[in-house]
Every structure is written in C-alpha cells, then in structure tokens.
Design a protein around this motif. Structure first.
Motif, PDB file in Angstrom:
ATOM      1  N   TRP A 210       4.874  46.659  28.659  1.00 14.66           N
ATOM      2  CA  TRP A 210       5.316  47.279  30.184  1.00 14.66           C
ATOM      3  C   TRP A 210       5.653  48.607  30.021  1.00 14.66           C
ATOM      4  N   ARG A 211       6.385  49.004  29.188  1.00 13.71           N
ATOM      5  CA  ARG A 211       7.145  50.185  28.961  1.00 13.71           C
ATOM      6  C   ARG A 211       5.818  51.168  28.589  1.00 13.71           C
ATOM      7  N   HIS A 214       3.821  51.490  31.940  1.00 16.82           N
ATOM      8  CA  HIS A 214       4.585  52.215  32.909  1.00 16.82           C
ATOM      9  C   HIS A 214       4.720  53.898  32.508  1.00 16.82           C
ATOM     10  N   ASN A 215       5.108  54.150  31.396  1.00 16.65           N
ATOM     11  CA  ASN A 215       4.987  55.702  30.971  1.00 16.65           C
ATOM     12  C   ASN A 215       3.961  56.503  30.908  1.00 16.65           C
ATOM     13  N   LEU A 218       2.370  55.580  35.458  1.00 16.90           N
ATOM     14  CA  LEU A 218       3.250  56.045  36.466  1.00 16.90           C
ATOM     15  C   LEU A 218       4.160  57.172  36.060  1.00 16.90           C
ATOM     16  N   THR A 219       4.573  57.441  35.056  1.00 17.76           N
ATOM     17  CA  THR A 219       5.551  58.620  35.015  1.00 17.76           C
ATOM     18  C   THR A 219       4.734  59.909  35.083  1.00 17.76           C
ATOM     19  N   TYR A 226       9.252  57.518  39.192  1.00 22.06           N
ATOM     20  CA  TYR A 226       9.044  56.608  37.927  1.00 22.06           C
ATOM     21  C   TYR A 226       9.422  57.463  36.784  1.00 22.06           C
ATOM     22  N   ARG A 229      10.576  55.217  30.928  1.00 24.99           N
ATOM     23  CA  ARG A 229      11.603  54.011  30.142  1.00 24.99           C
ATOM     24  C   ARG A 229      11.807  54.200  28.814  1.00 24.99           C
TER      25      ARG A 229
END
Length: 481
Positions: A210-211, A214-215, A218-219, A226, A229
């Motif tokens: 998930w991390r 996300h990174n 989204l980041t 975002y 994380r």
C-alpha cells in the motif's frame, strides 16, 4: 474386506451421493477393530486433469485413512485432490507418505457414530489436532500455512512418516525407523510460532505494498494532498532492538513511563484513524491471551491439584466459568454464602461461585471439584451399567441443598446485601468435575446419568478444555480474514 459407499451428508449403507465436485468416500467395514477410508475422485475431476495434462487416468480409489481401535493408531495418507495440479492424485508431499496419530482416540468407534455399518469419517476427522486438514475431500495433511513443518522433516533422509503422539512424551522429537516422532504439545508449540510469523509477514507485506502504491502513484501527482508515507512501525521492533531478553531488562522509571505513555497514546490515535488496525491488534491480543490461558489450563490438568487451587483459577479467570453456561452471565463472586446473612458473609451454606443471568438476573450456583474425582465406579452395577461415584452424587446433592437454602432465604439476603437485581426463578446448578470416562460402558453410564439430571449441568474439565480450544480456533479464523 467388504466396502460400502457412503454419502457425504447421510453416511448410510447403500446410499450414494456426490461429495466435493462429485468425489466419494469408501468406508471399509470394521473388522477386528480396524477400518479404512478410501477416496474416489469424480469423473469430472479426472476429465479436467486429463484435459490439462493428458495421462489417460481412470477413476479409481485411493487409500486415505487406516485406523486400528485396539492400538488407538490412525494412519493418514495425504493426497493431492486438486484436479488442476500437475501432481493430481499423487502424494501431497515429496517424500512424506503418511501422518500417524497415536493416542487421540480417533480410531475409537464410539466417536464415529457407529451404528451397525454407519460411520461419519468427516466427524471423526474433526477430532484431529489443530493444524491439520480435517476435510477428507481436500486430501488431509497439514494446513497449507504450516507446510514448512512437513518440508523441514523431509530433509531427514529415510523419513516417510510424521508420527504424532498425544501428550508430553519425553525424549521427543526423535527418529525411529521411517518415522519422525513428535508429541502433540511440541507440534502445537511449533505450529503456533509458525502461524504468528506467517501472520506478521502477511501484515508487513500488505502495508509495504500500500505504501509503495501510494508513494508511486499519488505523491508525484500532488505531494501536498498525498504526502509520502513513511514505513510503518513494525510489531516487535522494540523487542528486536533490545534483544530476546527484553523481559529481563531492568527499565528505568523514565523508560517505563515513556513506554506506557506511548502505548496509551497509540491506542487513542488508532481508535480514531485506524480502527481496523486497532481491532486487528485487539484480536491478536485475544488469541495470544487465550493461547496462554489454554496452555495453563492443560498444564494444570496434568497435575494433582486440590479444589482450592482450581477455585482460585476460576476466580482469576471467570471467563472460563462463563463457557459452562449457555447464556450470558455475570459472576457475583467466589465462596458465596447462600444461606447466611449476606451474599459475601459468613456462615450458612457456601457455594464455590454464584452467577446471575445478564438479562433476567436469575441466579445460578457453581460447584468446583477436581479433575481426579471419580465419576463412575469401575465395578459394574449390573451388566454393562456402572453406578455414579460417591463424590459425584455427593456433589450433586450439595448443589441441591445450596439451592434449597438459597430459595428459602433470598428475600433476607437481598435486604441485607442491598442486591435487588437478582432472582431465584429457577436456580441453575453447574458442577465442574472429573474427566470423561474411558471405555464405552463407563462413558455410556456417565451420559445416561448426567443427562437425566434436572436443572443441574455437569461438565468435565476436559470438556471445558475442548470449549477453549474451539473458541481459540474461531478467533484464529476470524483474525485471518
């Protein structure tokens, strides 16, 4: 040996019904205390396997279980029953061929619902220890998540069998001929550790995935909305940092305060931002706590402890008492006066525990004896019938007398104690005593007697252990969802 085909939902001689994907079980009729179960795959499964890897298979049966009641030994032959597997209908493991159970009473016909020619193999297999496949249609063997146990044993040259013995057999594990011998307790200890490691690994892998997603996705799009994380704190990281002897470290007062404060703060934060994570942690704590409780209970069963020790155990763990009732209860306390001036006073008739129904307030009385208490006399009374033991019947009369005194004095007890939330509509008695008798005649006599009792439930110590084991299995299964 005469072979009969059994249905999966109605194991009656001569009835034929489809099992998993049309597979069937064949039961060899008992002969001199021995019986077998064969597995027969469905024609559809054979067709699927031949379509994927043509081999011209024919529908036949494969030996799955051999049982001997006299020696109390059950031999299972783990089989790959997955039609899409390249090793379909071959042994489940590379070199291991059998898993043997000794001393578990699996072969005992009275646990298999024998009635002339009837047996339910699936119910017999439910008595297998935790960690083993209990569905014959899935080929038996070890649960997939602890397959490492089998693969590790296979490293021993010449070993083709894992032989599990019930109890804490000394000198184990060891190798005798083709068998790797292991006590049930040692196996369970290894299984628990493997399961915990497996669960932590799954959690860590999921968090990292998930991390990363996300990174990576989204980041770069909007770092303010975002933000990246950071890796999550991993369970047991503190333990890993301070070493395996963490419990023996003399923490300073400042460290103790910081640890408690951090734990408290983390719990409050998780309740708001990560309720699912907190729930998962709570369930993990419940599983570990129940495992420790069950281990302690089973260890106490192996000792000759007096009534006072057992009363202390149930007083410290009222949760176990609640398992003896079929509805929610609240424990009022131990050593309760039922014929004195107050519920917690002196004099009069003393009950080990008094409880009340959570919904109605109806009272119940609990009497605790010891696991060593004789339930049934060894010497037959007549034919294959045996009389109940003196201590057994005396304990029942003790509860009846306590109930009689309680119902006569309930008004005075409520006035003196200021307890108005209790009633004696129908006082239920629970007697925790002894262990299940061994032998069909003794067990029959015990069941006939206790099931004829009115308003008194009798539960043995090993039945309480079964209840704890079942609850632990439910919590583990719920924790893996």
């Amino acid at each position: 040996m005469r072979v009969i085909i059994l249905a999966t939902n109605n194991f009656r001689t001569g009835f034929i019904a489809t099992g998993r994907e049309g597979a069937k079980l064949k039961l060899g009729r008992p002969k001199k205390g021995r019986w077998t179960v064969h597995y027969r795959p469905s024609p559809q499964a054979i067709a699927i396997a031949d379509h994927l890897l043509p081999r011209g298979r024919r529908v036949t049966s494969f030996l799955l279980i051999e049982a001997d009641e006299q020696t109390d030994v059950v031999v299972t032959y783990p089989l790959n029953t997955t039609a899409t597997s390249p090793t379909f209908l071959q042994p489940k493991y590379e070199t291991l061929r059998t898993i043997t159970f000794e001393g578990f009473k699996l072969a005992d016909s009275r646990f298999g619902l024998w009635d002339d020619e009837e047996l339910d193999p699936e119910q017999v297999l439910q008595r297998l220890p935790s960690g083993f496949v209990k569905d014959p249609y899935f080929g038996l063997g070890l649960n997939f998540d602890i397959r490492y146990i089998a693969e590790t044993v296979e490293k021993i040259a010449g070993v083709t069998d894992i032989r599990l013995r019930r109890g804490r057999a000394t000198g184990l594990p060891s190798v005798q001929g083709p068998s790797y011998l292991l006590s049930a307790r040692q196996f369970d200890d290894v299984r628990k550790v493997v399961n915990r490691i497996h669960g932590r690994a799954l959690t860590t892998a999921a968090d990292e995935k998930w991390r990363m997603a996300h990174n990576s996705l989204l980041t770069p799009l909007d770092s303010r909305t975002y933000p990246a994380r950071e890796p999550k704190y991993r369970k047991d990281a503190v333990r890993d940092a301070i070493g395996a002897r963490g419990e023996g470290i003399d923490f300073s007062k400042a460290d103790q305060k910081a640890i408690v404060s951090a734990a408290t703060a983390a719990t409050r934060t998780a309740r708001k931002t990560e309720p699912a994570l907190l729930l998962r942690l709570s369930r993990e704590i419940e599983v570990v706590t129940l495992e420790e409780l069950l281990d302690r209970f089973e260890a106490m069963l192996e000792k000759n402890l007096n009534e006072t020790t057992w009363q202390t155990f149930f007083s410290e763990n009222p949760f176990v008492l609640r398992l003896a009732f079929g509805h929610p209860i609240a424990v009022l306390g131990g050593q309760t006066t039922v014929g004195g001036h107050k519920f917690d006073g002196t004099g009069g008739k003393i009950s080990d525990f008094a409880v009340k129904a959570a919904a109605s307030g109806n009272l119940g009385l609990v009497e605790i004896k010891t696991p060593a208490t004789k339930l049934i006399e060894e010497r037959p009374y007549r034919g294959d019938l045996h009389a109940p033991g003196r201590e057994f019947t005396g304990a029942i009369n003790q509860i009846l007398d306590q109930r009689y005194k309680l119902q006569k004095t309930i008004s005075a007890l409520k006035d003196a104690s200021g307890r108005w939330d209790v009633e004696t509509y129908a006082v239920q008695g629970v007697l925790i005593i002894g262990r299940l008798p061994e032998g069909a005649a003794l067990l029959k006599s015990f069941e006939l007697f206790r099931n004829a009792l009115k308003s008194i439930s009798v539960i043995t110590f090993d039945e309480l252990a079964y209840k704890l084991q079942h609850l632990l299995e439910v919590l583990r299964n719920d924790n893996t969802r």
